[in-house]
Design a protein around this motif. Structure first.
Motif, PDB file in Angstrom:
ATOM      1  N   ALA A  83       5.227   7.983   4.217  1.00  0.00           N
ATOM      2  CA  ALA A  83       5.841   7.404   2.803  1.00  0.00           C
ATOM      3  C   ALA A  83       6.131   8.295   1.984  1.00  0.00           C
ATOM      4  N   GLY A 112       7.197   1.285 -10.080  1.00  0.00           N
ATOM      5  CA  GLY A 112       5.419   1.734  -8.919  1.00  0.00           C
ATOM      6  C   GLY A 112       5.725   1.219  -8.081  1.00  0.00           C
ATOM      7  N   ASP A 113       6.905   2.116  -7.329  1.00  0.00           N
ATOM      8  CA  ASP A 113       7.642   2.543  -6.611  1.00  0.00           C
ATOM      9  C   ASP A 113       6.288   4.170  -5.998  1.00  0.00           C
ATOM     10  N   LEU A 115       3.799   6.187  -6.527  1.00  0.00           N
ATOM     11  CA  LEU A 115       2.105   5.710  -6.519  1.00  0.00           C
ATOM     12  C   LEU A 115       1.475   7.433  -7.034  1.00  0.00           C
ATOM     13  N   LYS A 170       4.841  10.892  -4.131  1.00  0.00           N
ATOM     14  CA  LYS A 170       4.167   9.908  -2.666  1.00  0.00           C
ATOM     15  C   LYS A 170       4.721   8.198  -3.149  1.00  0.00           C
ATOM     16  N   LEU A 171       5.307   7.074  -2.205  1.00  0.00           N
ATOM     17  CA  LEU A 171       6.259   6.180  -2.459  1.00  0.00           C
ATOM     18  C   LEU A 171       5.553   5.099  -2.350  1.00  0.00           C
ATOM     19  N   ARG A 172       6.095   4.118  -2.645  1.00  0.00           N
ATOM     20  CA  ARG A 172       4.768   2.928  -1.840  1.00  0.00           C
ATOM     21  C   ARG A 172       5.177   2.406  -0.351  1.00  0.00           C
ATOM     22  N   SER A 173       6.806   2.534   0.555  1.00  0.00           N
ATOM     23  CA  SER A 173       6.189   2.465   1.206  1.00  0.00           C
ATOM     24  C   SER A 173       7.393   3.008   1.588  1.00  0.00           C
ATOM     25  N   CYS A 217      11.088   2.722   0.666  1.00  0.00           N
ATOM     26  CA  CYS A 217      11.441   3.527  -0.509  1.00  0.00           C
ATOM     27  C   CYS A 217      12.290   4.983  -0.362  1.00  0.00           C
TER      28      CYS A 217
END
Length: 361
Positions: A207, A240-241, A243, A264-267, A270
């Motif tokens: 991610a 929240g995208d 992290l 570091k993104l949410r998923s 993303c």
């Protein structure tokens, strides 16, 4: 000259080196006559004619033979009888004769005795000399026998040690074979574990994105900078995208390039959407994504946004780019932590799993 046999040995006399007895007329070579060659040469002709053999000399009386035990009248008769008989002619006993005339039979008998004596001497020598030589040889060969025994003992000891070393070597060879087999198994296990570890490391970054070329400032706000990049490429970043956002250490300490920024993104979804927006922006605009687009003053520095790779994949990606340039491959890209290459637009993409795959290009 006819062949003359020596009466002593009896060998044929050669070179006229002999003498003949005046009494028995038998011939003897100078050795059997007990004469040296020098003395034989200095003898006169008369001396050679008067020479007598030892057998004839032994048969002659030593003196006047008055006191011989054979004579019985020397003490038995009185002086009167001696006087009375003094006028009569006396007969000479054969024991008191000054010279003895020997016939041929006695001479031949003496020669036979000498020949028998020589044969006895030769026979005795033949029987005794080997014994003497055998004893002498045994005495002389005893040290050699002992040395040979020591050498045989040493050879036996060396042979024993050789057998021990040979058995030990065979045992060590079997151990080495077993260790080699275990080493191969361990090598394959380590290789498999290394591959799994690399996959886990890359999975932990699935991610993440990495931004290269972003200038460093003391009062920088990396989260806000990521939001500005999203706006520039028409991708909206929600609160929240993101992290976490931080810079990582340089792989090459001597490099003048700024440290990379890891976001570091949410998923992974993303991440893929953000990367797709950047790729679309660079494709649509002649001016690629740079610091001027996001509002950073100064010289424009181009920004590169890519997937966050593990150290091993980064090294493999760099080697792949160098190899692709050498072989004139047109495309090199990363997708979900995997590295692909393609020769041109019409060729099929190839997956690069490790550095061994580069040798197959």
């Amino acid at each position: 000259m006819p062949n003359i046999n020596c009466a002593g040995c009896p060998n044929i006399i050669k070179n006229n080196e002999y003498v003949q007895c005046r009494i028995c007329s038998l011939s003897y070579d100078i050795i059997c006559a007990n004469l040296t060659f020098k003395k034989f040469c200095t003898m006169s002709k008369q001396s050679r004619l008067d020479w007598q053999c030892q057998a004839c000399l032994n048969k002659r009386p030593k003196a006047d033979n008055q006191n011989t035990p054979v004579r019985t009248t020397s003490e038995a008769h009185s002086d009167v009888d001696l006087a009375a008989n003094s006028s009569k002619p006396s007969k000479r006993s054969r024991f008191t004769s000054p010279e003895v005339d020997l016939d041929m039979d006695e001479s031949k008998e003496s020669c036979c005795r000498m020949a028998n004596l020589n044969e006895l001497i030769i026979s005795a020598l033949r029987s005794e000399v080997p014994k003497i030589l055998e004893g002498s040889l045994i005495k002389e060969l005893e040290p050699i026998k002992n040395q040979i025994s020591d050498v045989l003992s040493s050879i036996e000891f060396i042979n024993k040690k050789y057998e021990e070393m040979s058995n030990l070597l065979k045992s060590r060879e079997e151990d080495i074979k077993q260790l080699k087999s275990e080493n191969i198994q361990l090598h394959n296990t380590v290789k498999d574990l290394h591959s799994r570890l690399g996959a886990l490391e890359q999975h932990s970054r699935e991610a993440n994105i990495e931004i290269h070329g972003l200038p460093e400032h003391r009062s920088e706000n990396l989260a806000q900078t990521v939001t500005l990049i999203g706006k520039a490429v028409s991708h909206q970043i929600q609160d929240g995208d993101v992290l976490s956002c931080f810079r990582v250490a340089k792989m090459n300490v001597n490099s003048n390039r700024p440290r990379s920024v890891v976001v570091k993104l949410r998923s992974p979804r993303c991440r893929d959407a953000f990367l797709a927006a950047v790729w679309s922006y660079n494709k649509k605009n002649q001016e690629k994504l740079n610091t001027g687009v996001i509002g950073i003053g100064g010289d424009k520095k181009q920004l590169y946004v890519a997937e966050h790779l593990s150290p091993e994949n980064k090294s493999l990606h760099a080697a792949t780019r160098i190899r692709a340039k050498e072989l004139s491959y047109k495309f090199v890209w990363v997708r979900n932590g995997r590295i692909y290459v393609r020769k041109n637009e019409s060729s099929q993409p190839k997956l690069i799993n490790n550095k061994d795959s580069l040798c197959l290009l």
